[in-house]
Design an enzyme around this catalytic site. Sequence first.
Site, PDB file in Angstrom:
ATOM      1  N   ASP A   1      50.191  49.097  43.179  1.00 16.12           N
ATOM      2  CA  ASP A   1      50.329  50.489  43.606  1.00 16.12           C
ATOM      3  C   ASP A   1      50.630  50.539  45.103  1.00 16.12           C
ATOM      4  OD1 ASP A   1      49.161  53.421  42.294  1.00 16.12           O
ATOM      5  OD2 ASP A   1      49.474  53.296  44.460  1.00 16.12           O
ATOM      6  N   ILE A   2      51.575  51.383  45.482  1.00 21.82           N
ATOM      7  CA  ILE A   2      52.009  51.452  46.883  1.00 21.82           C
ATOM      8  C   ILE A   2      50.922  52.045  47.779  1.00 21.82           C
ATOM      9  CG2 ILE A   2      53.107  53.743  46.931  1.00 21.82           C
ATOM     10  CD1 ILE A   2      55.553  52.340  48.235  1.00 21.82           C
TER      11      ILE A   2
ATOM     12  N   GLN B   1      48.533  63.291  37.260  1.00 17.31           N
ATOM     13  CA  GLN B   1      49.776  62.546  37.002  1.00 17.31           C
ATOM     14  C   GLN B   1      50.872  63.071  37.915  1.00 17.31           C
ATOM     15  OE1 GLN B   1      51.226  62.566  32.910  1.00 17.31           O
ATOM     16  NE2 GLN B   1      52.791  61.026  33.367  1.00 17.31           N
TER      17      GLN B   1
ATOM     18  N   HIS C   1      51.992  55.520  32.676  1.00 21.04           N
ATOM     19  CA  HIS C   1      51.515  54.355  33.426  1.00 21.04           C
ATOM     20  C   HIS C   1      50.010  54.270  33.335  1.00 21.04           C
ATOM     21  CE1 HIS C   1      51.953  57.825  36.123  1.00 21.04           C
ATOM     22  NE2 HIS C   1      50.932  57.353  36.806  1.00 21.04           N
TER      23      HIS C   1
HETATM   24  P1  AMP Z   1      49.703  59.004  39.120  1.00 24.35           P
HETATM   25  O1  AMP Z   1      49.149  59.842  40.223  1.00 24.35           O
HETATM   26  O2  AMP Z   1      48.694  58.657  38.052  1.00 24.35           O
HETATM   27  O3  AMP Z   1      50.987  59.595  38.554  1.00 24.35           O
HETATM   28  O4  AMP Z   1      50.055  57.601  39.743  1.00 24.35           O
HETATM   29  C1  AMP Z   1      51.262  57.307  40.333  1.00 24.35           C
HETATM   30  C2  AMP Z   1      50.981  56.143  41.232  1.00 24.35           C
HETATM   31  O5  AMP Z   1      52.206  55.540  41.575  1.00 24.35           O
HETATM   32  C3  AMP Z   1      50.275  56.522  42.526  1.00 24.35           C
HETATM   33  O6  AMP Z   1      49.029  55.860  42.601  1.00 24.35           O
HETATM   34  C4  AMP Z   1      51.247  56.086  43.608  1.00 24.35           C
HETATM   35  O7  AMP Z   1      50.615  55.533  44.731  1.00 24.35           O
HETATM   36  C5  AMP Z   1      52.094  55.062  42.888  1.00 24.35           C
HETATM   37  N1  AMP Z   1      53.450  54.921  43.395  1.00 24.35           N
HETATM   38  C6  AMP Z   1      54.318  55.897  43.718  1.00 24.35           C
HETATM   39  N2  AMP Z   1      55.488  55.375  44.136  1.00 24.35           N
HETATM   40  C7  AMP Z   1      55.342  54.032  44.064  1.00 24.35           C
HETATM   41  C8  AMP Z   1      56.181  52.931  44.381  1.00 24.35           C
HETATM   42  N3  AMP Z   1      57.431  53.116  44.847  1.00 24.35           N
HETATM   43  N4  AMP Z   1      55.719  51.681  44.200  1.00 24.35           N
HETATM   44  C9  AMP Z   1      54.464  51.489  43.747  1.00 24.35           C
HETATM   45  N5  AMP Z   1      53.612  52.480  43.410  1.00 24.35           N
HETATM   46  C10 AMP Z   1      54.042  53.736  43.586  1.00 24.35           C
END
Ligand code: AMP
Length: 139
Positions: A29-30, A92, A98
């Site tokens: 996760d970023i 989300q 995911h």
């Molecule tokens: P959610 O809030 O459950 O939809 O989770 C989405 C997750 O994706 C969040 O924890 C973000 O930090 C992560 N995220 C968003 N963009 C990226 C990216 N480019 N690379 C890795 N993780 C990401």
Amino acid sequence: MECLFCKIANKLIPSHVIYEDVSAVSFLDINPISMGHTVVVPKEHAQNLLEIPDSSLGDFFGAVKNSTAMLQKALNPAGFTIGINHGRISGQSVDHLHVHIIPRFEGDGGGSLHSVVHNPPNEPLEAIKNRILESNKSK
Ligand code: AMP
Ligand code: ZN
């Protein structure tokens, strides 16, 4: 292709991939909330658990298991919180299914899934069960 996680799964956007198989990709996760916080996505686009075909589910959750095992071996956490933010109200933000794998460590300050919501129903469980079963009766 508009979907962020489709782009990551197809390597159109770089990410820190820790696991990949024919059906899924797992990447860090970023914005990690814990060491090794990982996101597992099916390569096939599905908005959420209700949209992914039954035939893909086994492979997808196999990828969740394999990724969890890798994190266990590498980071030796005390446990994990593993979950899905399903729908906007739950947090989300990316509309591609995911699973978050969040390694847990002693003293990390986190709670259990029970700490996410405090909204117990007023109806008895029997009434709730009956409503669910009635709504899902096959005609
Ligand atoms: P959610 O809030 O459950 O939809 O989770 C989405 C997750 O994706 C969040 O924890 C973000 O930090 C992560 N995220 C968003 N963009 C990226 C990216 N480019 N690379 C890795 N993780 C990401
Ligand atoms: Zn997608």
